[in-house]
Design a protein around this motif. Structure first.
Motif, PDB file in Angstrom:
ATOM      1  N   HIS A 139      17.581  19.473  61.719  1.00 54.05           N
ATOM      2  CA  HIS A 139      17.517  20.432  60.605  1.00 54.05           C
ATOM      3  C   HIS A 139      17.423  19.697  59.276  1.00 54.05           C
ATOM      4  O   HIS A 139      17.898  20.200  58.260  1.00 54.05           O
ATOM      5  N   SER A 140      16.833  18.500  59.290  1.00 53.60           N
ATOM      6  CA  SER A 140      16.706  17.600  58.141  1.00 53.60           C
ATOM      7  C   SER A 140      18.008  16.827  57.931  1.00 53.60           C
ATOM      8  O   SER A 140      19.039  17.151  58.534  1.00 53.60           O
ATOM      9  N   TYR A 141      17.980  15.816  57.074  1.00 53.77           N
ATOM     10  CA  TYR A 141      19.220  15.120  56.758  1.00 53.77           C
ATOM     11  C   TYR A 141      20.011  15.864  55.697  1.00 53.77           C
ATOM     12  O   TYR A 141      21.198  16.133  55.831  1.00 53.77           O
ATOM     13  N   SER A 142      19.332  16.237  54.627  1.00 54.59           N
ATOM     14  CA  SER A 142      20.023  16.674  53.421  1.00 54.59           C
ATOM     15  C   SER A 142      20.089  18.175  53.219  1.00 54.59           C
ATOM     16  O   SER A 142      20.778  18.643  52.324  1.00 54.59           O
ATOM     17  N   THR A 155      15.024  20.354  46.234  1.00 52.78           N
ATOM     18  CA  THR A 155      13.834  20.050  47.015  1.00 52.78           C
ATOM     19  C   THR A 155      13.708  18.553  47.300  1.00 52.78           C
ATOM     20  O   THR A 155      14.231  17.719  46.562  1.00 52.78           O
ATOM     21  N   VAL A 156      13.030  18.244  48.394  1.00 48.99           N
ATOM     22  CA  VAL A 156      12.710  16.866  48.735  1.00 48.99           C
ATOM     23  C   VAL A 156      11.218  16.685  48.506  1.00 48.99           C
ATOM     24  O   VAL A 156      10.414  17.567  48.846  1.00 48.99           O
ATOM     25  N   GLY A 157      10.845  15.572  47.879  1.00 50.09           N
ATOM     26  CA  GLY A 157       9.441  15.345  47.576  1.00 50.09           C
ATOM     27  C   GLY A 157       8.624  15.102  48.823  1.00 50.09           C
ATOM     28  O   GLY A 157       9.147  14.681  49.867  1.00 50.09           O
ATOM     29  N   ALA A 158       7.333  15.355  48.736  1.00 49.13           N
ATOM     30  CA  ALA A 158       6.447  15.176  49.885  1.00 49.13           C
ATOM     31  C   ALA A 158       6.497  13.751  50.419  1.00 49.13           C
ATOM     32  O   ALA A 158       6.370  13.524  51.630  1.00 49.13           O
ATOM     33  N   ASP A 159       6.700  12.777  49.531  1.00 52.02           N
ATOM     34  CA  ASP A 159       6.732  11.379  49.956  1.00 52.02           C
ATOM     35  C   ASP A 159       8.023  11.011  50.682  1.00 52.02           C
ATOM     36  O   ASP A 159       8.135   9.926  51.258  1.00 52.02           O
ATOM     37  N   ARG A 160       9.008  11.918  50.693  1.00 52.44           N
ATOM     38  CA  ARG A 160      10.288  11.641  51.364  1.00 52.44           C
ATOM     39  C   ARG A 160      10.584  12.603  52.514  1.00 52.44           C
ATOM     40  O   ARG A 160      11.625  12.503  53.154  1.00 52.44           O
ATOM     41  N   ARG A 162       9.128  12.968  55.546  1.00 52.14           N
ATOM     42  CA  ARG A 162       9.161  12.308  56.849  1.00 52.14           C
ATOM     43  C   ARG A 162      10.428  11.464  57.001  1.00 52.14           C
ATOM     44  O   ARG A 162      11.099  11.515  58.040  1.00 52.14           O
ATOM     45  N   SER A 163      10.769  10.680  55.962  1.00 53.63           N
ATOM     46  CA  SER A 163      11.954   9.812  56.063  1.00 53.63           C
ATOM     47  C   SER A 163      13.236  10.631  56.128  1.00 53.63           C
ATOM     48  O   SER A 163      14.223  10.207  56.744  1.00 53.63           O
ATOM     49  N   ASP A 164      13.251  11.816  55.530  1.00 50.39           N
ATOM     50  CA  ASP A 164      14.425  12.685  55.613  1.00 50.39           C
ATOM     51  C   ASP A 164      14.656  13.141  57.057  1.00 50.39           C
ATOM     52  O   ASP A 164      15.784  13.136  57.557  1.00 50.39           O
ATOM     53  N   VAL A 165      13.577  13.508  57.735  1.00 51.58           N
ATOM     54  CA  VAL A 165      13.681  13.920  59.144  1.00 51.58           C
ATOM     55  C   VAL A 165      14.083  12.730  60.013  1.00 51.58           C
ATOM     56  O   VAL A 165      14.949  12.838  60.895  1.00 51.58           O
ATOM     57  N   GLU A 166      13.484  11.574  59.767  1.00 56.24           N
ATOM     58  CA  GLU A 166      13.835  10.369  60.526  1.00 56.24           C
ATOM     59  C   GLU A 166      15.298   9.983  60.294  1.00 56.24           C
ATOM     60  O   GLU A 166      16.003   9.577  61.239  1.00 56.24           O
ATOM     61  N   ARG A 167      15.774  10.137  59.072  1.00 56.10           N
ATOM     62  CA  ARG A 167      17.171   9.807  58.759  1.00 56.10           C
ATOM     63  C   ARG A 167      18.107  10.740  59.512  1.00 56.10           C
ATOM     64  O   ARG A 167      19.175  10.322  59.983  1.00 56.10           O
ATOM     65  N   ALA A 168      17.720  11.995  59.652  1.00 56.98           N
ATOM     66  CA  ALA A 168      18.539  12.939  60.411  1.00 56.98           C
ATOM     67  C   ALA A 168      18.649  12.505  61.861  1.00 56.98           C
ATOM     68  O   ALA A 168      19.744  12.532  62.451  1.00 56.98           O
ATOM     69  N   TYR A 169      17.525  12.105  62.480  1.00 57.12           N
ATOM     70  CA  TYR A 169      17.584  11.617  63.861  1.00 57.12           C
ATOM     71  C   TYR A 169      18.495  10.397  63.979  1.00 57.12           C
ATOM     72  O   TYR A 169      19.252  10.255  64.943  1.00 57.12           O
ATOM     73  N   THR A 170      18.449   9.509  62.993  1.00 54.77           N
ATOM     74  CA  THR A 170      19.326   8.336  62.996  1.00 54.77           C
ATOM     75  C   THR A 170      20.793   8.753  62.975  1.00 54.77           C
ATOM     76  O   THR A 170      21.630   8.210  63.716  1.00 54.77           O
ATOM     77  N   SER A 171      21.134   9.731  62.138  1.00 50.81           N
ATOM     78  CA  SER A 171      22.516  10.208  62.057  1.00 50.81           C
ATOM     79  C   SER A 171      22.956  10.869  63.362  1.00 50.81           C
ATOM     80  O   SER A 171      24.099  10.698  63.799  1.00 50.81           O
ATOM     81  N   LEU A 172      22.067  11.630  63.974  1.00 48.58           N
ATOM     82  CA  LEU A 172      22.405  12.278  65.241  1.00 48.58           C
ATOM     83  C   LEU A 172      22.700  11.247  66.316  1.00 48.58           C
ATOM     84  O   LEU A 172      23.698  11.348  67.046  1.00 48.58           O
ATOM     85  N   ARG A 173      21.836  10.229  66.426  1.00 49.00           N
ATOM     86  CA  ARG A 173      22.066   9.186  67.427  1.00 49.00           C
ATOM     87  C   ARG A 173      23.350   8.408  67.116  1.00 49.00           C
ATOM     88  O   ARG A 173      24.129   8.085  68.027  1.00 49.00           O
ATOM     89  N   LYS A 174      23.586   8.117  65.843  1.00 53.09           N
ATOM     90  CA  LYS A 174      24.796   7.387  65.452  1.00 53.09           C
ATOM     91  C   LYS A 174      26.050   8.179  65.790  1.00 53.09           C
ATOM     92  O   LYS A 174      27.082   7.620  66.186  1.00 53.09           O
ATOM     93  N   GLN A 193       1.552  23.994  54.072  1.00 53.95           N
ATOM     94  CA  GLN A 193       0.649  23.038  54.722  1.00 53.95           C
ATOM     95  C   GLN A 193       1.021  21.599  54.374  1.00 53.95           C
ATOM     96  O   GLN A 193       0.910  20.701  55.201  1.00 53.95           O
ATOM     97  N   GLN A 194       1.441  21.357  53.123  1.00 51.58           N
ATOM     98  CA  GLN A 194       1.828  20.011  52.730  1.00 51.58           C
ATOM     99  C   GLN A 194       2.988  19.505  53.568  1.00 51.58           C
ATOM    100  O   GLN A 194       2.993  18.353  54.025  1.00 51.58           O
ATOM    101  N   ALA A 195       3.989  20.367  53.807  1.00 53.43           N
ATOM    102  CA  ALA A 195       5.144  19.975  54.621  1.00 53.43           C
ATOM    103  C   ALA A 195       4.730  19.713  56.062  1.00 53.43           C
ATOM    104  O   ALA A 195       5.186  18.747  56.689  1.00 53.43           O
ATOM    105  N   LEU A 196       3.863  20.559  56.602  1.00 56.91           N
ATOM    106  CA  LEU A 196       3.405  20.363  57.977  1.00 56.91           C
ATOM    107  C   LEU A 196       2.608  19.070  58.105  1.00 56.91           C
ATOM    108  O   LEU A 196       2.730  18.344  59.099  1.00 56.91           O
ATOM    109  N   ARG A 197       1.807  18.766  57.105  1.00 57.74           N
ATOM    110  CA  ARG A 197       1.051  17.509  57.127  1.00 57.74           C
ATOM    111  C   ARG A 197       1.978  16.302  57.020  1.00 57.74           C
ATOM    112  O   ARG A 197       1.777  15.285  57.676  1.00 57.74           O
ATOM    113  N   ALA A 198       3.035  16.419  56.194  1.00 57.02           N
ATOM    114  CA  ALA A 198       3.957  15.297  55.996  1.00 57.02           C
ATOM    115  C   ALA A 198       4.655  14.905  57.288  1.00 57.02           C
ATOM    116  O   ALA A 198       5.000  13.739  57.491  1.00 57.02           O
TER     117      ALA A 198
END
Length: 282
Positions: A139-142, A155-160, A162-174, A193-198
């Motif tokens: 459900h995202s990190y933040s 809001t989280v910028g388009a450039d962040r 993907r890393s926000d979702v990846e950070r959430a997976y890292t926290s879940l595994r941790k 569409q921008q979010a889906l592309r990101a």
């Protein structure tokens, strides 16, 4: 978090809006499997929808309407990146009573968990991640919005994104979730569409819903019960919340809704089963 009695319309041209096990996914997470009835999750990969045109992240809203009376209860474990001080002062972003109710009622469920929630409640996240009755998704990190003007969320910028979702997976595994699912729910359900592309290439399916419970900030459990019962159809995905301070009626709602829907012939499933029934690939 979604306001009471306000049906969310996700912003996206496609309509409507926590994984590894052998096969590496985005950021090295593997794609886990749907839990079996045993105490250990199955090692097979869970079903996901095929990407859209140009590899666009696919969106899932509900299962088939013609394959029997199935319904998926989903619970958002919301906590923003900056709410640690509130948790330290005693605010409860978890809801052990709700989870106990789901266990006693033997209801499978999908929990969409923010990375910040997993950081705050690692023992609870680990427990959910090890129980076959539940599946834990992203459900995202933040819990910051992926679009502008999304119920007042930062809001989280388009450039962040993907890393926000990846950070959430890292926290879940941790926290000890062994196989977080390759499903992602946008905070507030807002996307474009921008979010889906990101998020393209991450291998996740974005999971929305077709029934808004209205449990967020609700004080009248009976009204929430009526809203859920009035909205459920075969294949429905119901959105509720696993945050005691902001959704205090949810346990009572579940204790009322579950027996009534069973009386009506409904069978409770996890999101992974509905996606599989919808032609999801493993």
């Amino acid at each position: 978090m979604i306001p009471l009695a306000r049906r969310l319309t996700a912003v996206c041209a496609l309509g409507a809006a926590l994984t590894a096990c052998g096969t590496a996914g985005p950021t090295g997470t593997a794609h886990p499997a749907k839990s079996s009835a045993s105490s250990s999750p199955s090692p097979a990969r869970p079903p996901v929808l095929a990407p859209g045109p140009g590899g666009l992240t696919p969106v899932f809203e509900h299962g088939p309407r013609t394959r029997g009376k199935t319904v998926a209860l989903t619970f958002d474990a919301d906590m923003t990146a900056d709410e640690g001080r509130r948790a330290a002062s005693g605010e409860h972003f978890d809801n052990p009573g709700l989870i106990a109710a789901l266990r006693s009622l033997k209801v499978p469920a999908t929990v969409f968990m923010t990375g910040r929630w997993a950081d705050q409640y690692p023992a609870e996240a680990r427990s959910l991640g090890h129980e076959a009755q539940f599946e834990v998704a992203n459900h995202s990190y933040s819990h910051y919005a992926f679009t502008e003007d999304c119920y007042g969320l930062p809001t989280v910028g388009a450039d962040r994104m993907r890393s926000d979702v990846e950070r959430a997976y890292t926290s879940l595994r941790k926290a000890g979730v062994p196989r977080p699912m390759p499903y992602f729910r946008f905070p507030g359900g807002c996307y474009d569409q921008q979010a889906l592309r990101a998020l393209s290439g991450l291998g996740v399916t974005a999971v929305q819903w077709d029934v808004v419970s209205g449990d967020a900030f609700a004080t009248d459990a009976d009204a929430v019960v009526r809203q859920v019962l009035d909205g459920v159809k075969p294949g429905s995905v119901v959105v509720m919340h696993c945050t005691r301070s902001a959704a205090p009626t949810t346990e009572r709602v579940v204790r009322s809704v579950v027996p009534e829907l069973r009386k009506r012939g409904y069978r409770f499933v996890k999101v992974s089963e509905l996606i599989g029934e919808s032609g999801g690939n493993r």
